[in-house]
Design a protein around this motif. Sequence first.
Motif, PDB file in Angstrom:
ATOM      1  N   GLU A 122      14.406  -5.245 -29.426  1.00 24.36           N
ATOM      2  CA  GLU A 122      13.315  -4.324 -29.104  1.00 24.36           C
ATOM      3  C   GLU A 122      13.314  -3.897 -27.639  1.00 24.36           C
ATOM      4  OE1 GLU A 122       9.799  -6.288 -30.547  1.00 24.36           O
ATOM      5  OE2 GLU A 122      10.120  -5.563 -32.598  1.00 24.36           O
ATOM      6  N   ASN A 123      13.911  -4.713 -26.779  1.00 24.38           N
ATOM      7  CA  ASN A 123      14.016  -4.332 -25.364  1.00 24.38           C
ATOM      8  C   ASN A 123      15.209  -3.417 -25.090  1.00 24.38           C
ATOM      9  OD1 ASN A 123      11.728  -5.738 -24.673  1.00 24.38           O
ATOM     10  ND2 ASN A 123      12.787  -7.482 -23.794  1.00 24.38           N
ATOM     11  N   GLY A 124      15.981  -3.116 -26.146  1.00 22.47           N
ATOM     12  CA  GLY A 124      17.082  -2.176 -26.005  1.00 22.47           C
ATOM     13  C   GLY A 124      18.294  -2.702 -25.267  1.00 22.47           C
ATOM     14  N   LEU A 125      18.418  -4.030 -25.152  1.00 17.95           N
ATOM     15  CA  LEU A 125      19.533  -4.595 -24.393  1.00 17.95           C
ATOM     16  C   LEU A 125      20.881  -4.354 -25.065  1.00 17.95           C
ATOM     17  CD1 LEU A 125      17.992  -8.016 -23.267  1.00 17.95           C
ATOM     18  CD2 LEU A 125      18.011  -5.822 -22.066  1.00 17.95           C
ATOM     19  N   LEU A 126      20.867  -4.116 -26.390  1.00 20.41           N
ATOM     20  CA  LEU A 126      22.116  -3.891 -27.123  1.00 20.41           C
ATOM     21  C   LEU A 126      22.382  -2.407 -27.355  1.00 20.41           C
ATOM     22  CD1 LEU A 126      21.794  -6.717 -29.806  1.00 20.41           C
ATOM     23  CD2 LEU A 126      22.995  -6.803 -27.613  1.00 20.41           C
ATOM     24  N   GLY A 127      21.518  -1.559 -26.851  1.00 17.66           N
ATOM     25  CA  GLY A 127      21.640  -0.144 -27.178  1.00 17.66           C
ATOM     26  C   GLY A 127      21.190   0.081 -28.608  1.00 17.66           C
ATOM     27  N   ARG A 128      21.836   1.002 -29.294  1.00 18.74           N
ATOM     28  CA  ARG A 128      21.522   1.251 -30.705  1.00 18.74           C
ATOM     29  C   ARG A 128      22.220   0.190 -31.556  1.00 18.74           C
ATOM     30  NH1 ARG A 128      24.398   3.929 -34.405  1.00 18.74           N
ATOM     31  NH2 ARG A 128      25.674   4.970 -32.811  1.00 18.74           N
ATOM     32  N   VAL A 129      21.431  -0.563 -32.303  1.00 15.07           N
ATOM     33  CA  VAL A 129      21.980  -1.639 -33.133  1.00 15.07           C
ATOM     34  C   VAL A 129      22.696  -1.034 -34.336  1.00 15.07           C
ATOM     35  CG1 VAL A 129      21.412  -3.629 -34.575  1.00 15.07           C
ATOM     36  CG2 VAL A 129      20.230  -3.288 -32.395  1.00 15.07           C
TER      37      VAL A 129
ATOM     38  N   VAL B 298      20.937 -22.527 -61.352  1.00 11.99           N
ATOM     39  CA  VAL B 298      20.322 -21.373 -60.690  1.00 11.99           C
ATOM     40  C   VAL B 298      21.183 -20.992 -59.496  1.00 11.99           C
ATOM     41  CG1 VAL B 298      17.994 -21.990 -61.434  1.00 11.99           C
ATOM     42  CG2 VAL B 298      18.853 -22.827 -59.233  1.00 11.99           C
ATOM     43  N   PRO B 299      21.082 -19.744 -59.028  1.00 14.60           N
ATOM     44  CA  PRO B 299      21.892 -19.324 -57.880  1.00 14.60           C
ATOM     45  C   PRO B 299      21.690 -20.217 -56.660  1.00 14.60           C
ATOM     46  CG  PRO B 299      20.900 -17.416 -58.927  1.00 14.60           C
ATOM     47  CD  PRO B 299      20.280 -18.611 -59.580  1.00 14.60           C
ATOM     48  N   ASP B 300      22.797 -20.549 -56.001  1.00 11.36           N
ATOM     49  CA  ASP B 300      22.717 -21.377 -54.799  1.00 11.36           C
ATOM     50  C   ASP B 300      23.499 -20.775 -53.634  1.00 11.36           C
ATOM     51  OD1 ASP B 300      25.301 -21.881 -55.646  1.00 11.36           O
ATOM     52  OD2 ASP B 300      24.930 -23.968 -56.177  1.00 11.36           O
ATOM     53  N   ALA B 301      23.914 -19.515 -53.768  1.00 10.46           N
ATOM     54  CA  ALA B 301      24.587 -18.797 -52.675  1.00 10.46           C
ATOM     55  C   ALA B 301      24.432 -17.301 -52.914  1.00 10.46           C
ATOM     56  CB  ALA B 301      26.061 -19.166 -52.594  1.00 10.46           C
ATOM     57  N   PHE B 302      24.318 -16.549 -51.827  1.00  9.65           N
ATOM     58  CA  PHE B 302      24.269 -15.098 -51.979  1.00  9.65           C
ATOM     59  C   PHE B 302      24.734 -14.426 -50.707  1.00  9.65           C
ATOM     60  CE2 PHE B 302      20.038 -15.969 -50.188  1.00  9.65           C
ATOM     61  CZ  PHE B 302      19.962 -15.015 -49.185  1.00  9.65           C
ATOM     62  N   GLU B 303      25.194 -13.192 -50.883  1.00  3.70           N
ATOM     63  CA  GLU B 303      25.427 -12.268 -49.775  1.00  3.70           C
ATOM     64  C   GLU B 303      24.731 -10.971 -50.130  1.00  3.70           C
ATOM     65  OE1 GLU B 303      28.939 -10.284 -46.979  1.00  3.70           O
ATOM     66  OE2 GLU B 303      29.469 -11.587 -48.666  1.00  3.70           O
ATOM     67  N   LEU B 304      23.848 -10.536 -49.267  1.00  2.96           N
ATOM     68  CA  LEU B 304      23.029  -9.359 -49.522  1.00  2.96           C
ATOM     69  C   LEU B 304      23.270  -8.342 -48.409  1.00  2.96           C
ATOM     70  CD1 LEU B 304      20.709  -7.921 -51.021  1.00  2.96           C
ATOM     71  CD2 LEU B 304      19.101  -9.320 -49.724  1.00  2.96           C
ATOM     72  N   LEU B 305      23.627  -7.118 -48.792  1.00  2.00           N
ATOM     73  CA  LEU B 305      23.854  -6.048 -47.832  1.00  2.00           C
ATOM     74  C   LEU B 305      22.743  -5.024 -47.945  1.00  2.00           C
ATOM     75  CD1 LEU B 305      27.694  -5.409 -48.346  1.00  2.00           C
ATOM     76  CD2 LEU B 305      26.575  -7.045 -46.813  1.00  2.00           C
ATOM     77  N   LEU B 306      22.117  -4.726 -46.796  1.00  2.00           N
ATOM     78  CA  LEU B 306      21.098  -3.690 -46.725  1.00  2.00           C
ATOM     79  C   LEU B 306      21.670  -2.553 -45.890  1.00  2.00           C
ATOM     80  CD1 LEU B 306      17.931  -5.861 -45.861  1.00  2.00           C
ATOM     81  CD2 LEU B 306      18.953  -5.425 -48.108  1.00  2.00           C
ATOM     82  N   PHE B 307      21.667  -1.351 -46.457  1.00  2.00           N
ATOM     83  CA  PHE B 307      22.256  -0.200 -45.771  1.00  2.00           C
ATOM     84  C   PHE B 307      21.163   0.738 -45.271  1.00  2.00           C
ATOM     85  CE2 PHE B 307      25.539  -1.321 -49.020  1.00  2.00           C
ATOM     86  CZ  PHE B 307      26.487  -1.809 -48.126  1.00  2.00           C
ATOM     87  N   TYR B 308      21.223   1.023 -43.969  1.00  3.37           N
ATOM     88  CA  TYR B 308      20.340   1.974 -43.307  1.00  3.37           C
ATOM     89  C   TYR B 308      21.206   3.149 -42.827  1.00  3.37           C
ATOM     90  CZ  TYR B 308      17.072  -1.986 -43.183  1.00  3.37           C
ATOM     91  OH  TYR B 308      16.245  -3.037 -43.517  1.00  3.37           O
ATOM     92  N   PRO B 309      20.614   4.251 -42.387  1.00  2.00           N
ATOM     93  CA  PRO B 309      21.421   5.411 -41.982  1.00  2.00           C
ATOM     94  C   PRO B 309      22.498   5.096 -40.956  1.00  2.00           C
ATOM     95  CG  PRO B 309      19.126   6.050 -42.182  1.00  2.00           C
ATOM     96  CD  PRO B 309      19.167   4.568 -42.379  1.00  2.00           C
ATOM     97  N   GLN B 310      22.201   4.269 -39.960  1.00  2.00           N
ATOM     98  CA  GLN B 310      23.185   3.948 -38.929  1.00  2.00           C
ATOM     99  C   GLN B 310      23.291   2.447 -38.684  1.00  2.00           C
ATOM    100  OE1 GLN B 310      21.551   6.665 -35.796  1.00  2.00           O
ATOM    101  NE2 GLN B 310      23.607   7.552 -35.820  1.00  2.00           N
ATOM    102  N   LEU B 311      22.937   1.676 -39.696  1.00  2.00           N
ATOM    103  CA  LEU B 311      22.866   0.229 -39.531  1.00  2.00           C
ATOM    104  C   LEU B 311      23.247  -0.476 -40.826  1.00  2.00           C
ATOM    105  CD1 LEU B 311      21.820  -2.449 -38.120  1.00  2.00           C
ATOM    106  CD2 LEU B 311      19.563  -1.834 -39.043  1.00  2.00           C
ATOM    107  N   LYS B 312      24.026  -1.545 -40.705  1.00  2.00           N
ATOM    108  CA  LYS B 312      24.349  -2.425 -41.830  1.00  2.00           C
ATOM    109  C   LYS B 312      23.759  -3.802 -41.547  1.00  2.00           C
ATOM    110  CE  LYS B 312      28.240  -4.857 -43.972  1.00  2.00           C
ATOM    111  NZ  LYS B 312      29.699  -5.125 -43.843  1.00  2.00           N
ATOM    112  N   VAL B 313      23.006  -4.326 -42.498  1.00  2.00           N
ATOM    113  CA  VAL B 313      22.414  -5.655 -42.387  1.00  2.00           C
ATOM    114  C   VAL B 313      23.054  -6.559 -43.428  1.00  2.00           C
ATOM    115  CG1 VAL B 313      20.306  -6.999 -42.766  1.00  2.00           C
ATOM    116  CG2 VAL B 313      20.220  -4.898 -41.417  1.00  2.00           C
TER     117      VAL B 313
END
Length: 348
Positions: free
Chosen positions: A140-147, A211-226
């Motif tokens: 939030e302080n912008g130290l990384l520029g655009r994430v 039951v599931p015990d591991a996952f990888e979840l990808l969230l896609f934003y216009p200019q960001l990958k989570v």
Amino acid sequence: MKQVITAFAGYGSGGSIYNAPILKSVEGFTVKKILTSSPKNIEAAKKDFPKAEIVSNYSKILEDPEIELVILVLPNHLHFDFAEKALKAGKNVLTEKPFTPHVREANELIKLAHEKNLLLSVHHNRRWDSDYLSLKKVVENGLLGRVVEYEAHFDRFRNQVKSGWKEQKENPGSGILYDLGSHLIDQALNLFGLPQEIFADIRTQRDGATVPDAFELLLFYPQLKVTLKAGTLVKEKGPTYQVFGTRGSFVKYGADPQEEFLKNGISPKDTPNWGMEPKEIWGRLNTINEERLVESERGNYPFLYQNLYNVLTRGESPAVTPQQARDVIRVIEAAQQSHDERRVITFG
């Protein structure tokens, strides 16, 4: 000082370890009744709140006109039923995460709380982890520029399957995506908002697990990958967080100390260094301008309960809204659909 008369519904480890010490560290709450039946939990409840009445029937809480707040510390599949009953009885509700197993249930509770003009919130306490607060401040302080990329892990090594409800397939809301995934998802949504697309790979890796015990979840934003990952067979842990931006990176190892404090019976009320991380696990900032350790922010689980008190007595806005908690379940349901259909899900 006004007292908020409170009751616990359920009192397993979620109550005695993760909620009671935090509640007791915030002035203004009086626990009047505790619903539990296990001899072990009854003993813990009496120790934590000697003046509270232990009850075996939920109606004893619902029919008590003095009780203003009900804290639900129950298996996930019981959240909806118990929250609905409490709201219909005119009680404010805090439920453990995840909110409910299904979005439709969350929406029903939100509508009911609105109609009754009651507080409904969810215990997403890991918004106040020291490591998350630290990376949030850096971003939030912008130290990384655009994430452009964010990766968060919640890994453990537990190769034995436990017998509790979290490991039982027949219970809606069981498995690691609801358990640890709800924390990771809530943090990501709190930082970046809702994604446009979701892709998930959900696995059951341990011998004997149902039951599931591991996952990888990808969230896609216009200019960001989570990327959000959790597993139970991670013996050698990597970074907890990695954040990359146009000006550099922030990498953080280790974990907030508050959970270990609580597991060891250490309360924030009696701990001057509560939530403070040792320098050995401070995050490293490496940008085009500087390279340095970033002193970790102080973890603050009591903030959520202080906020609840202020909401109920001073009209403050809730830090965790039910709509935010509902959106976590929306992401979980979309992730399950993505896994089942092996495709990216448009999130809207």
